[in-house]
Scaffold this motif. Structure first.
Motif, PDB file in Angstrom:
ATOM      1  N   UNK A 159      -8.373  -2.057   5.381  1.00 42.37           N
ATOM      2  CA  UNK A 159      -9.353  -1.221   6.080  1.00 42.37           C
ATOM      3  C   UNK A 159      -8.708   0.051   6.622  1.00 42.37           C
ATOM      4  N   UNK A 160      -7.524  -0.086   7.208  1.00 47.54           N
ATOM      5  CA  UNK A 160      -6.835   1.074   7.784  1.00 47.54           C
ATOM      6  C   UNK A 160      -6.458   2.091   6.718  1.00 47.54           C
ATOM      7  N   UNK A 161      -6.213   1.601   5.488  1.00 44.83           N
ATOM      8  CA  UNK A 161      -5.828   2.503   4.395  1.00 44.83           C
ATOM      9  C   UNK A 161      -7.040   3.015   3.619  1.00 44.83           C
ATOM     10  N   UNK A 162      -8.241   2.560   4.001  1.00 42.36           N
ATOM     11  CA  UNK A 162      -9.437   2.994   3.295  1.00 42.36           C
ATOM     12  C   UNK A 162      -9.608   2.356   1.938  1.00 42.36           C
ATOM     13  N   UNK A 181       0.823  -1.210   0.000  1.00 39.18           N
ATOM     14  CA  UNK A 181       0.000   0.000   0.000  1.00 39.18           C
ATOM     15  C   UNK A 181       0.857   1.260   0.000  1.00 39.18           C
ATOM     16  N   UNK A 182       1.938   1.232   0.761  1.00 44.33           N
ATOM     17  CA  UNK A 182       2.843   2.391   0.834  1.00 44.33           C
ATOM     18  C   UNK A 182       3.512   2.667  -0.509  1.00 44.33           C
ATOM     19  N   UNK A 212      -4.790  -2.613  -5.683  1.00 49.10           N
ATOM     20  CA  UNK A 212      -5.395  -3.856  -6.189  1.00 49.10           C
ATOM     21  C   UNK A 212      -4.434  -5.002  -5.868  1.00 49.10           C
ATOM     22  N   UNK A 213      -4.610  -5.567  -4.670  1.00 51.31           N
ATOM     23  CA  UNK A 213      -3.650  -6.536  -4.135  1.00 51.31           C
ATOM     24  C   UNK A 213      -4.332  -7.896  -3.985  1.00 51.31           C
ATOM     25  N   UNK A 214      -3.815  -8.885  -4.692  1.00 51.90           N
ATOM     26  CA  UNK A 214      -4.309 -10.256  -4.535  1.00 51.90           C
ATOM     27  C   UNK A 214      -3.804 -10.843  -3.220  1.00 51.90           C
ATOM     28  N   UNK A 215      -4.608 -11.730  -2.648  1.00 49.07           N
ATOM     29  CA  UNK A 215      -4.166 -12.497  -1.482  1.00 49.07           C
ATOM     30  C   UNK A 215      -4.268 -13.973  -1.820  1.00 49.07           C
ATOM     31  N   UNK A 216      -3.133 -14.668  -1.802  1.00 45.18           N
ATOM     32  CA  UNK A 216      -3.104 -16.112  -2.057  1.00 45.18           C
ATOM     33  C   UNK A 216      -3.054 -16.803  -0.706  1.00 45.18           C
TER      34      UNK A 216
END
Length: 323
Positions: free
Chosen positions: A195-198, A164-165, A170-174
């Motif tokens: 959530x914290x990054x909105x 995010x930084x 648009x981040x996939x989670x495997x």
């Protein structure tokens, strides 16, 4: 009696006699019979550990920590492999119980979380047991049981925050195996970071993988076939990340130019992959050492709370700022 005391380095025998006996023992290549000594002391001098795979670098580091700490306290290690199958795990644990190990360390098989049969067997034997890397719901209800895990939720959050930084949204989670406490913790950390990054969470960017390279390849193939938009990936572990990366390379993607990817574990594969992998470092050797210490406290009858080990992000070449 004097010889026995000298070989045990007992304090109530003269230094000169002790030196003479020990010198003669070395000259004769005398090796004490530890089994007989332990029988007399009513202890086996053994600690057992069962892991899913012996040849996986993550588990080999855990075992190394176990061996190092066990040697420091005069215990020998018996090692078994479950091949990640519950029935094999039961068999290996039964073997170790029959060898009268003084404590048992166990890295649970993937599907083990859905059954507590292994712990039921351990309960009957009253052998102090420490679970490593994951634990099933209900384990806290068993006596003589504790566990050592890493801070999986924090790790999942660190991995996601890192992306995010760098401008990725648009981040996939495997994900890891269903029912695994480590998989659930890392997924929770991923969700918390978004959530914290909105950044809105979408289950269209979550794909079930597992723990090995092949499962990472399959999950990545599925993600590409479903055309989920993404610029970055958080993987359950380094093996899953490398399996996903292999598919991306085959499809013409560049890492990190087109896709950034983060693993989890920091085993040998991560640093030596063709694009060195950004990953969440788990203190594997220290976890093995801590497990032995917890097991010895359990053996003394002490109440031992579970231990959670800290993690940290290690930045390498597989992640970059989104262009």
């Amino acid at each position: 009696m004097a010889v026995s005391k000298a070989l045990r380095d007992a304090p109530d025998i003269s230094v000169s006699t002790k030196a003479r006996v020990q010198a003669e023992a070395r000259r004769r290549n005398y090796i004490p019979n530890r089994a007989a000594q332990n029988l007399r002391l009513r202890r086996s001098g053994l600690i057992g550990i069962v892991v899913p795979q012996i040849n996986h670098s993550y588990y080999s580091h855990l075992v190394w920590g176990v061996e190092r700490q066990a040697e420091a306290v005069g215990l020998q290690v018996l090692l078994g492999s479950s091949l990640d199958r519950a029935e094999n795990e039961m068999r290996e644990v039964r073997k170790l119980i029959s060898r009268q190990v003084e404590a048992l360390l166990l890295v649970p098989a993937v599907r083990w979380q859905h059954r507590l049969a292994t712990l039921e067997m351990v309960r009957a034997s009253k052998i102090p047991t420490v679970l490593l890397d994951a634990y099933p719901a209900g384990a806290e209800n068993f006596p003589h049981v504790s566990w050592v895990v890493c801070d999986d939720q924090r790790g999942g959050q660190l991995a996601t925050d890192h992306l995010l930084e760098r401008g990725h949204t648009e981040i996939l989670f495997l994900a890891g195996p269903n029912g695994s406490s480590s998989s659930a913790g890392r997924f929770s950390g991923y969700q918390r970071a978004l959530a914290a990054a909105g950044v809105p969470y979408s289950d269209t960017r979550v794909f079930l993988a597992g723990k090995d390279i092949d499962s990472g390849s399959k999950a990545m193939t599925q993600a590409l076939s479903e055309k989920a938009p993404f610029s970055a990936i958080v993987a359950h572990n380094d093996s899953v990340a490398i399996g996903a990366a292999d598919i991306l390379f085959q499809e013409g993607f560049r890492i990190p130019d087109d896709v950034s990817i983060v693993g989890f574990g920091d085993g040998l594969l991560a640093e030596n992959f063709r694009v060195p992998l950004t990953t969440v470092r788990v203190p594997q050797t220290e976890m093995g050492e801590a497990a032995v210490r917890l097991a010895l406290e359990l053996r003394k009858g002490h109440a031992v709370p579970p231990r959670q080990m800290p993690v940290e992000i290690i930045v390498r070449a597989s992640t970059a700022r989104k262009v």
